[in-house]
Design an enzyme around this catalytic site. Structure first.
Site, PDB file in Angstrom:
ATOM      1  N   GLU A  85      11.470  16.117   2.085  1.00  0.00           N
ATOM      2  CA  GLU A  85      10.275  16.254   1.241  1.00  0.00           C
ATOM      3  C   GLU A  85       9.329  17.296   1.839  1.00  0.00           C
ATOM      4  O   GLU A  85       8.797  18.159   1.127  1.00  0.00           O
ATOM      5  CB  GLU A  85       9.574  14.900   1.092  1.00  0.00           C
ATOM      6  CG  GLU A  85      10.381  13.942   0.211  1.00  0.00           C
ATOM      7  CD  GLU A  85       9.968  12.476   0.352  1.00  0.00           C
ATOM      8  OE1 GLU A  85       8.911  12.192   0.948  1.00  0.00           O
ATOM      9  OE2 GLU A  85      10.726  11.608  -0.126  1.00  0.00           O
ATOM     10  N   ASP A 109      18.913   8.036  12.929  1.00  0.00           N
ATOM     11  CA  ASP A 109      19.182   9.484  12.843  1.00  0.00           C
ATOM     12  C   ASP A 109      17.924  10.339  13.039  1.00  0.00           C
ATOM     13  O   ASP A 109      18.005  11.570  13.054  1.00  0.00           O
ATOM     14  CB  ASP A 109      19.793   9.812  11.471  1.00  0.00           C
ATOM     15  CG  ASP A 109      18.891   9.400  10.320  1.00  0.00           C
ATOM     16  OD1 ASP A 109      18.093   8.453  10.497  1.00  0.00           O
ATOM     17  OD2 ASP A 109      18.961  10.020   9.253  1.00  0.00           O
ATOM     18  N   GLN A 110      16.760   9.696  13.176  1.00  0.00           N
ATOM     19  CA  GLN A 110      15.493  10.456  13.213  1.00  0.00           C
ATOM     20  C   GLN A 110      15.429  11.422  14.390  1.00  0.00           C
ATOM     21  O   GLN A 110      14.825  12.490  14.299  1.00  0.00           O
ATOM     22  CB  GLN A 110      14.316   9.465  13.260  1.00  0.00           C
ATOM     23  CG  GLN A 110      14.238   8.596  12.003  1.00  0.00           C
ATOM     24  CD  GLN A 110      13.541   7.267  12.231  1.00  0.00           C
ATOM     25  OE1 GLN A 110      12.856   7.086  13.234  1.00  0.00           O
ATOM     26  NE2 GLN A 110      13.716   6.330  11.314  1.00  0.00           N
ATOM     27  N   TRP A 162      15.226  11.010   6.947  1.00  0.00           N
ATOM     28  CA  TRP A 162      15.791  12.169   6.270  1.00  0.00           C
ATOM     29  C   TRP A 162      15.056  12.517   4.973  1.00  0.00           C
ATOM     30  O   TRP A 162      14.836  13.679   4.645  1.00  0.00           O
ATOM     31  CB  TRP A 162      17.291  12.008   6.042  1.00  0.00           C
ATOM     32  CG  TRP A 162      17.881  13.238   5.410  1.00  0.00           C
ATOM     33  CD1 TRP A 162      18.622  13.302   4.276  1.00  0.00           C
ATOM     34  CD2 TRP A 162      17.751  14.607   5.880  1.00  0.00           C
ATOM     35  NE1 TRP A 162      18.946  14.608   3.991  1.00  0.00           N
ATOM     36  CE2 TRP A 162      18.431  15.425   4.964  1.00  0.00           C
ATOM     37  CE3 TRP A 162      17.111  15.208   6.952  1.00  0.00           C
ATOM     38  CZ2 TRP A 162      18.494  16.816   5.101  1.00  0.00           C
ATOM     39  CZ3 TRP A 162      17.170  16.595   7.092  1.00  0.00           C
ATOM     40  CH2 TRP A 162      17.863  17.367   6.176  1.00  0.00           C
ATOM     41  N   ASN A 163      14.624  11.491   4.218  1.00  0.00           N
ATOM     42  CA  ASN A 163      13.909  11.812   2.970  1.00  0.00           C
ATOM     43  C   ASN A 163      12.571  12.473   3.261  1.00  0.00           C
ATOM     44  O   ASN A 163      12.210  13.466   2.631  1.00  0.00           O
ATOM     45  CB  ASN A 163      13.675  10.542   2.144  1.00  0.00           C
ATOM     46  CG  ASN A 163      14.977   9.955   1.678  1.00  0.00           C
ATOM     47  OD1 ASN A 163      15.655  10.523   0.833  1.00  0.00           O
ATOM     48  ND2 ASN A 163      15.368   8.841   2.278  1.00  0.00           N
ATOM     49  N   SER A 164      11.849  11.922   4.239  1.00  0.00           N
ATOM     50  CA  SER A 164      10.550  12.514   4.570  1.00  0.00           C
ATOM     51  C   SER A 164      10.736  13.950   5.048  1.00  0.00           C
ATOM     52  O   SER A 164       9.946  14.843   4.690  1.00  0.00           O
ATOM     53  CB  SER A 164       9.852  11.687   5.658  1.00  0.00           C
ATOM     54  OG  SER A 164       9.527  10.417   5.152  1.00  0.00           O
ATOM     55  N   HIS A 167       8.082  10.266  11.190  1.00  0.00           N
ATOM     56  CA  HIS A 167       9.135   9.645  12.011  1.00  0.00           C
ATOM     57  C   HIS A 167      10.465  10.380  11.806  1.00  0.00           C
ATOM     58  O   HIS A 167      11.449  10.019  12.403  1.00  0.00           O
ATOM     59  CB  HIS A 167       9.261   8.175  11.631  1.00  0.00           C
ATOM     60  CG  HIS A 167       9.851   7.936  10.263  1.00  0.00           C
ATOM     61  ND1 HIS A 167       9.432   8.610   9.132  1.00  0.00           N
ATOM     62  CD2 HIS A 167      10.843   7.111   9.843  1.00  0.00           C
ATOM     63  CE1 HIS A 167      10.140   8.186   8.091  1.00  0.00           C
ATOM     64  NE2 HIS A 167      10.998   7.281   8.496  1.00  0.00           N
ATOM     65  N   ASP A 208      26.240   4.187  -2.282  1.00  0.00           N
ATOM     66  CA  ASP A 208      25.657   4.534  -0.987  1.00  0.00           C
ATOM     67  C   ASP A 208      26.763   4.356   0.060  1.00  0.00           C
ATOM     68  O   ASP A 208      27.430   3.305   0.093  1.00  0.00           O
ATOM     69  CB  ASP A 208      24.506   3.546  -0.746  1.00  0.00           C
ATOM     70  CG  ASP A 208      23.629   3.935   0.419  1.00  0.00           C
ATOM     71  OD1 ASP A 208      24.172   4.310   1.468  1.00  0.00           O
ATOM     72  OD2 ASP A 208      22.394   3.840   0.278  1.00  0.00           O
ATOM     73  N   HIS A 221      16.756   4.748   0.646  1.00  0.00           N
ATOM     74  CA  HIS A 221      18.084   4.884   0.032  1.00  0.00           C
ATOM     75  C   HIS A 221      17.979   4.859  -1.495  1.00  0.00           C
ATOM     76  O   HIS A 221      18.689   5.590  -2.181  1.00  0.00           O
ATOM     77  CB  HIS A 221      19.020   3.771   0.537  1.00  0.00           C
ATOM     78  CG  HIS A 221      19.446   4.005   1.957  1.00  0.00           C
ATOM     79  ND1 HIS A 221      20.740   4.304   2.307  1.00  0.00           N
ATOM     80  CD2 HIS A 221      18.738   4.046   3.093  1.00  0.00           C
ATOM     81  CE1 HIS A 221      20.800   4.493   3.616  1.00  0.00           C
ATOM     82  NE2 HIS A 221      19.593   4.333   4.123  1.00  0.00           N
TER      83      HIS A 221
HETATM   84  N1  UDP Z   1       7.267   6.857   1.158  1.00  0.00           N
HETATM   85  C1  UDP Z   1       6.344   6.667   0.167  1.00  0.00           C
HETATM   86  N2  UDP Z   1       5.097   6.248   0.523  1.00  0.00           N
HETATM   87  C2  UDP Z   1       4.720   6.033   1.806  1.00  0.00           C
HETATM   88  C3  UDP Z   1       5.683   6.254   2.824  1.00  0.00           C
HETATM   89  C4  UDP Z   1       6.942   6.663   2.459  1.00  0.00           C
HETATM   90  O1  UDP Z   1       6.608   6.873  -1.011  1.00  0.00           O
HETATM   91  O2  UDP Z   1       3.573   5.637   2.025  1.00  0.00           O
HETATM   92  C5  UDP Z   1       8.638   7.294   0.758  1.00  0.00           C
HETATM   93  C6  UDP Z   1       8.933   8.694   1.210  1.00  0.00           C
HETATM   94  O3  UDP Z   1       8.483   9.607   0.231  1.00  0.00           O
HETATM   95  C7  UDP Z   1      10.448   8.667   1.389  1.00  0.00           C
HETATM   96  C8  UDP Z   1      10.759   7.218   1.689  1.00  0.00           C
HETATM   97  O4  UDP Z   1       9.597   6.464   1.392  1.00  0.00           O
HETATM   98  O5  UDP Z   1      11.094   9.075   0.196  1.00  0.00           O
HETATM   99  C9  UDP Z   1      11.093   6.983   3.158  1.00  0.00           C
HETATM  100  O6  UDP Z   1      12.363   7.486   3.435  1.00  0.00           O
HETATM  101  P1  UDP Z   1      12.713   8.113   4.835  1.00  0.00           P
HETATM  102  O7  UDP Z   1      14.151   8.500   4.803  1.00  0.00           O
HETATM  103  O8  UDP Z   1      11.772   9.204   5.169  1.00  0.00           O
HETATM  104  O9  UDP Z   1      12.447   6.974   5.893  1.00  0.00           O
HETATM  105  P2  UDP Z   1      12.874   5.421   5.988  1.00  0.00           P
HETATM  106  O10 UDP Z   1      11.804   4.657   5.291  1.00  0.00           O
HETATM  107  O11 UDP Z   1      14.215   5.256   5.351  1.00  0.00           O
HETATM  108  O12 UDP Z   1      12.862   5.177   7.459  1.00  0.00           O
END
Ligand code: UDP
Length: 476
Positions: free
Chosen positions: A363, A379-380, A358-360, A355, A115, A25
């Site tokens: 990306e 939401d995954q 949403w950010n992954s 997993h 948020d 977030h």
């Molecule tokens: N991330 C990172 N290094 C890692 C693993 C994850 O910087 O070793 C970052 C990734 O780039 C993303 C965030 O952590 O921006 C994870 O957000 P995401 O929404 O994918 O998953 P969440 O952690 O919220 O389940």
């Protein structure tokens, strides 16, 4: 930016940005703050005491607010419900004090961007007579589902005879595609309540912002578009500028890391691997896998014979099978944290076992990396459906039991499919296409850039009157 410099500068307006204090977030909200700063707004990030020192980015001022657990954040709370209530109480008070602190300066706050998980921040903004913008970190599809639930248009439990869910403006959703909290509402009642709570005061928000972009969402049959229940303004993808338009100088990382990344080790290891030969594996910042799932992933990776770089957080390390690291060191590297974007960008990476946070997901789309989806939570599951069926940039691994375990053979099958199977080239072409569309959206004149410019012009002091005249802007 130095304080004296900050005070002398003439700003177009001042936004305070408040994330839910987790990595997934903080990253997109901080990135949005940087975008706004690059367009002449002063941007302050207000985050909890426990996370404030993990954020470091030159153009954004960072201030602490309280969640009631200043020493250790959510991990120190007895349960999620208690934590969220404390955050509301202490967060409202300290955010209010922060806005007051700026009132007597040359740059009083003009807008609070919060948020969507923290709707109390909108109440604080309104008490101070400043604008409020709700920032959704989930996709419009997921948001629409929870909004329907909030409105009573969808009821729980979802009955098998109602599936697939066929909602105007949304893709058909089968049982595996639904967010976890809809499939098993009793599993995390506090999170479900938080997701529904996003909407209770949303009609008062001046904007609803979504971290995605028009081209990615408007892929529906018969041009139905994003659900009419979602009238958000899409401003994403919120990924550092260097990977997209390159407009913000030096913007290569988010500027926030709750854990120490082992970048040099990862890069040195990757440098020695052939192009496109490595599977990068990460389950994000929150997921806790069962020991059985860890074991299946571990041996699946080893038996695949493919090079792999696996992020296993310190808290998960004890679940690795005994002797695994030693047994797989020819092919694999296991690290506790990394700068994910820098790895995804590396030429040695051939796919991302994710997993589907949403950010992954965004990306990987922005860097054109195909995915093996192994969703675990929230939401995954919905994102995994889109990865495979809608955007055609990966496959989703099948679960073998009612605990959601993905077995080692299935993982190997998926890895082969994405790395060099029959559909691999098509997935890579699609990934490259989304990458270009993501760049276009955020570049000058693109849909998200235009939306951000419009937002900025409203937030500026001289935009105030215009906003007041435009009622029902947010569609809720
Ligand atoms: N991330 C990172 N290094 C890692 C693993 C994850 O910087 O070793 C970052 C990734 O780039 C993303 C965030 O952590 O921006 C994870 O957000 P995401 O929404 O994918 O998953 P969440 O952690 O919220 O389940």
């Amino acid at each position: 930016m130095k304080k004296e410099q900050e005070e002398k500068q003439v700003w177009r307006g001042h936004v305070v940005v408040i994330p839910y204090p987790s990595q997934g977030h903080i990253n997109p909200l901080l990135q949005f703050a940087k975008r706004l700063a690059s367009k002449g707004l002063k941007a302050t990030m207000a985050t909890t005491h426990y996370t404030v020192n993990s954020i470091n980015t030159p153009t954004i001022r960072v201030e602490a607010i309280s969640d009631g657990y200043d020493e250790g954040g959510v991990a120190f709370a007895p349960d999620t419900d208690t934590y969220l209530k404390a955050f509301k109480t202490f967060g409202s008070k300290t955010l209010s004090q922060l806005i007051q602190k700026f009132e007597t300066t040359a740059s009083p706050v003009t807008c609070v961007i919060y948020d969507a998980f923290l709707p109390w921040a909108l109440d604080v903004a309104k008490q101070h007579g400043v604008y409020g913008a709700s920032f959704f970190t989930n996709t419009p599809t997921v948001t629409s589902l929870f909004y329907r639930l909030h409105k009573g248009l969808l009821t729980l439990p979802i009955k098998m005879e109602d599936l697939p869910l066929s909602i105007p403006g949304l893709h058909k959703l089968n049982y595996p595609d639904l967010p976890a909290f809809l499939k098993d509402p009793d599993s995390h009642p506090a999170y479900l309540a938080m997701l529904l709570g996003q909407f209770h005061n949303l009609y008062q928000a001046d904007w609803i912002l979504g971290n995605t972009f028009d081209d990615l969402e408007l892929q529906f049959p018969a041009g139905e578009g994003v659900s009419d229940l979602w009238r958000g303004t899409l401003i994403g993808p919120m990924i550092p500028s260097a990977y997209l338009d390159g407009k913000i100088e030096g913007d290569r990382g988010y500027g926030a890391s709750l854990w120490k990344p082992l970048d040099d080790k990862c890069k040195k290891w990757l440098e020695l691997k052939p192009a496109g030969s490595v599977a990068y594996v990460s389950f994000g910042s929150m997921a806790a896998l069962t020991p059985k799932q860890m074991e299946e992933i571990a041996w699946g990776l080893k038996e695949s014979g493919i090079h792999f770089l696996w992020v296993v957080k310190e808290s998960e390390r004890g679940k690795l099978p005994q002797g695994f690291i030693e047994a797989s060191k020819e092919k694999g590297l296991v690290v506790t944290w990394c700068q994910q974007l820098e790895l995804l960008e590396h030429k040695a990476i051939g796919c991302f076992v994710t997993h589907c946070g949403w950010n992954s997901t965004l990306e990987a789309l922005c860097l054109g990396v195909p995915m093996v989806g192994v969703p675990k939570f929230s939401d995954q599951y919905t994102n995994a459906k889109f990865i495979e069926e809608v955007w055609g940039v990966g496959v989703r691994a099948k679960e073998e039991d009612d605990k959601g375990t993905v077995g080692r053979e299935e993982l190997q099958f998926c890895l082969r499919e994405v790395m060099d199977g029959k559909r691999s080239q098509e997935m890579r072409r699609n990934a490259a296409k989304w990458r270009e569309l993501a760049k276009k959206a955020i570049s000058e004149g693109g849909s998200s850039d235009n939306n951000i410019n419009e937002f900025v012009s409203h937030v500026c002091s001289d935009g105030k009157k215009k906003v007041k005249e435009e009622k029902h802007m947010n569609g809720f």
